[in-house]
Design an enzyme around this catalytic site. Structure first.
Site, PDB file in Angstrom:
ATOM      1  N   GLY A   1      -3.489  -0.656  -6.794  1.00  0.00           N
ATOM      2  CA  GLY A   1      -2.146  -1.741  -6.606  1.00  0.00           C
ATOM      3  C   GLY A   1      -1.554  -2.241  -7.924  1.00  0.00           C
ATOM      4  O   GLY A   1      -0.556  -2.815  -8.043  1.00  0.00           O
TER       5      GLY A   1
ATOM      6  N   ASN B   1       1.701  -3.738   4.556  1.00  0.00           N
ATOM      7  CA  ASN B   1       3.206  -3.714   4.199  1.00  0.00           C
ATOM      8  C   ASN B   1       3.856  -2.683   4.464  1.00  0.00           C
ATOM      9  O   ASN B   1       4.886  -2.488   4.155  1.00  0.00           O
ATOM     10  CB  ASN B   1       3.300  -4.268   2.839  1.00  0.00           C
ATOM     11  CG  ASN B   1       2.702  -5.395   2.422  1.00  0.00           C
ATOM     12  OD1 ASN B   1       2.831  -6.532   3.251  1.00  0.00           O
ATOM     13  ND2 ASN B   1       1.769  -5.806   1.433  1.00  0.00           N
TER      14      ASN B   1
ATOM     15  N   ASN C   1      -9.205  -4.301   1.940  1.00  0.00           N
ATOM     16  CA  ASN C   1      -7.923  -4.771   1.512  1.00  0.00           C
ATOM     17  C   ASN C   1      -7.552  -6.134   1.614  1.00  0.00           C
ATOM     18  O   ASN C   1      -8.375  -6.941   1.867  1.00  0.00           O
ATOM     19  CB  ASN C   1      -6.873  -3.623   2.419  1.00  0.00           C
ATOM     20  CG  ASN C   1      -5.751  -3.376   1.437  1.00  0.00           C
ATOM     21  OD1 ASN C   1      -4.936  -3.965   0.893  1.00  0.00           O
ATOM     22  ND2 ASN C   1      -5.353  -1.982   1.417  1.00  0.00           N
TER      23      ASN C   1
ATOM     24  N   LYS D   1     -10.176   3.181   2.839  1.00  0.00           N
ATOM     25  CA  LYS D   1     -10.226   1.777   2.494  1.00  0.00           C
ATOM     26  C   LYS D   1      -9.608   0.860   3.858  1.00  0.00           C
ATOM     27  O   LYS D   1      -8.538   1.283   4.416  1.00  0.00           O
ATOM     28  CB  LYS D   1      -9.242   1.407   1.535  1.00  0.00           C
ATOM     29  CG  LYS D   1      -8.917   0.053   0.993  1.00  0.00           C
ATOM     30  CD  LYS D   1      -8.503  -0.131  -0.381  1.00  0.00           C
ATOM     31  CE  LYS D   1      -8.346  -1.520  -0.963  1.00  0.00           C
ATOM     32  NZ  LYS D   1      -7.653  -1.757  -2.067  1.00  0.00           N
TER      33      LYS D   1
ATOM     34  N   SER E   1      -3.047  -1.189   4.187  1.00  0.00           N
ATOM     35  CA  SER E   1      -2.143  -2.249   3.542  1.00  0.00           C
ATOM     36  C   SER E   1      -1.311  -2.585   4.858  1.00  0.00           C
ATOM     37  O   SER E   1      -0.702  -2.021   5.764  1.00  0.00           O
ATOM     38  CB  SER E   1      -1.191  -1.198   2.628  1.00  0.00           C
ATOM     39  OG  SER E   1      -0.148  -2.176   2.595  1.00  0.00           O
TER      40      SER E   1
END
Ligand code: FMN
Length: 344
Positions: free
Chosen positions: A70, A188, A253, A224, A186
């Site tokens: 990231g 998002n 995460n 992940k 994630s």
């Protein structure tokens, strides 16, 4: 001028800028630095001390402290990360298609809590651009540490086609990576975390294994996971990933749970990283280690700011650790500071 001296000069300026401007400025400088210098370290550098080396997944990690995904989404500054002492570097998240990410502002500092909230949304230049960059990097022959490529799903790809999207990225980038991460955690990208189910993990890893097994040397795959999964669900996903041939997991995460913050986070949404994440991410790491036994590789990430934090992740069962938010607050000397502390 060393990168550390540069940081001492830049930090006060960087913290006066808005977080994304500071990020872009820093990455821009590291990227320019990387175009000129090799990032090679002397044999007597602490980051190359023989006692730190970790042999796992058929790779040799000169030390166990890595750069988390990231920060360098497009692999722009790999030699600079190497120069900062990282034992491995994970670039991405990269998606099959280039995409702009969410509207700004999308990155927020929470200094009172030593934390960050982000809702970047996988802004990245796409697998093709990263592929060209990694080809140049490999051609220059400068890499002294393993390079991980972290793959995500393109936003426009519907969830039922997720496995094809990951496979496409793998076909472009797998051979250029030392290990590949399937990021399904994630917060998002709408619907991404729903892929953290046994059937979806099965489907995505099976899709990637097709081109992977065609490589002369198949790459180790890692999944992940999010810290917000119930322990039992994370363990089910872990077993599914391992049964599908993955080498291990990355835990964890960012979290969407904002409990316990002391500063204001009113109106903010996204994923929380940094100190407040440490306890839960370490707890999930140790639960997963207990469930999967000693063989699979676990990378511990979340809230490491000091050597005690890194040591706690290793004690909880991590083979390797990664940092992101600690680097923002503690500066680019953090990887070596962790190593000096671990040495004692
Ligand atoms: C601004 C920001 C962007 C991130 N982007 C990604 C990403 O693209 N892919 C990913 O797998 N993790 C991403 N992460 C999560 C980190 O890799 C890491 O798992 C998490 O921040 C916990 O570690 P930390 O507390 O040391 O930051 C991001 C974190 C931050 C703060």
């Amino acid at each position: 001028m060393t990168i550390d001296t540069l940081w001492t000069v830049l930090r006060p300026l960087a913290f006066r800028l808005n977080p994304e401007q500071a990020h872009d400025l820093t990455l821009g400088l590291l990227s320019r630095w990387s175009a000129i210098f090799t990032g090679r370290l002397a044999e007597n550098d602490i980051a190359r001390a023989p006692g730190f080396a970790v042999e796992t997944m058929g790779l040799r990690f000169p030390n166990p402290v890595g750069l988390a995904a990231g920060l360098d989404k497009n692999a722009e500054a790999v030699p600079a990360w190497q120069r900062l002492g990282f034992g491995f570097i994970e670039v991405g998240t990269v998606t099959a298609l280039a995409q702009p990410g969410n509207p700004r502002p999308r990155l927020f500092r929470l200094p009172k809590d030593q934390a960050i909230i982000n809702r970047m949304g996988f802004n990245n230049a796409g697998a093709e651009v990263m592929g060209q960059r990694l080809e140049r990097l490999r051609a220059r022959g400068l890499l002294q540490v393993p390079l991980g490529v972290n793959l995500g799903k393109s936003k426009v790809t519907p969830p039922e086609q997720a496995s094809d999207d990951y496979r496409r990225s793998f076909e472009r980038l797998g051979e250029l990576a030392d290990y590949v991460v399937v990021n399904i955690s994630s917060p998002n990208t709408p619907g991404l975390r729903d892929l953290q189910r046994v059937e979806e993990v099965d489907r995505i890893i099976a899709a990637i294994q097709v081109p992977n097994q065609r490589l002369s040397q198949p790459r180790p795959l890692l999944v992940k996971l999010a810290p917000d999964l119930a322990d039992a669900d994370a363990i089910d996903c872990a077993h599914a990933a391992l049964q599908a041939g993955c080498a291990g997991l990355i835990l964890t995460n960012t979290t969407v749970r904002f409990e316990g913050l002391t500063g204001s986070n009113e109106g903010l949404s996204g994923g929380l990283s940094g100190k407040p994440l440490f306890t839960r991410s370490t707890e999930l790491l140790s639960r997963v280690r207990a469930a999967v036994g000693s063989t699979p590789v676990l990378i511990g990430v979340g809230g490491i700011f000091d050597p005690a934090g890194a040591a706690a992740k290793l004690a909880a069962g991590a083979n390797l650790v990664q940092i992101y938010t600690g680097l923002i607050y503690q500066g680019p000397g953090l990887a070596r500071r962790l190593l000096r502390g671990l040495e004692r």
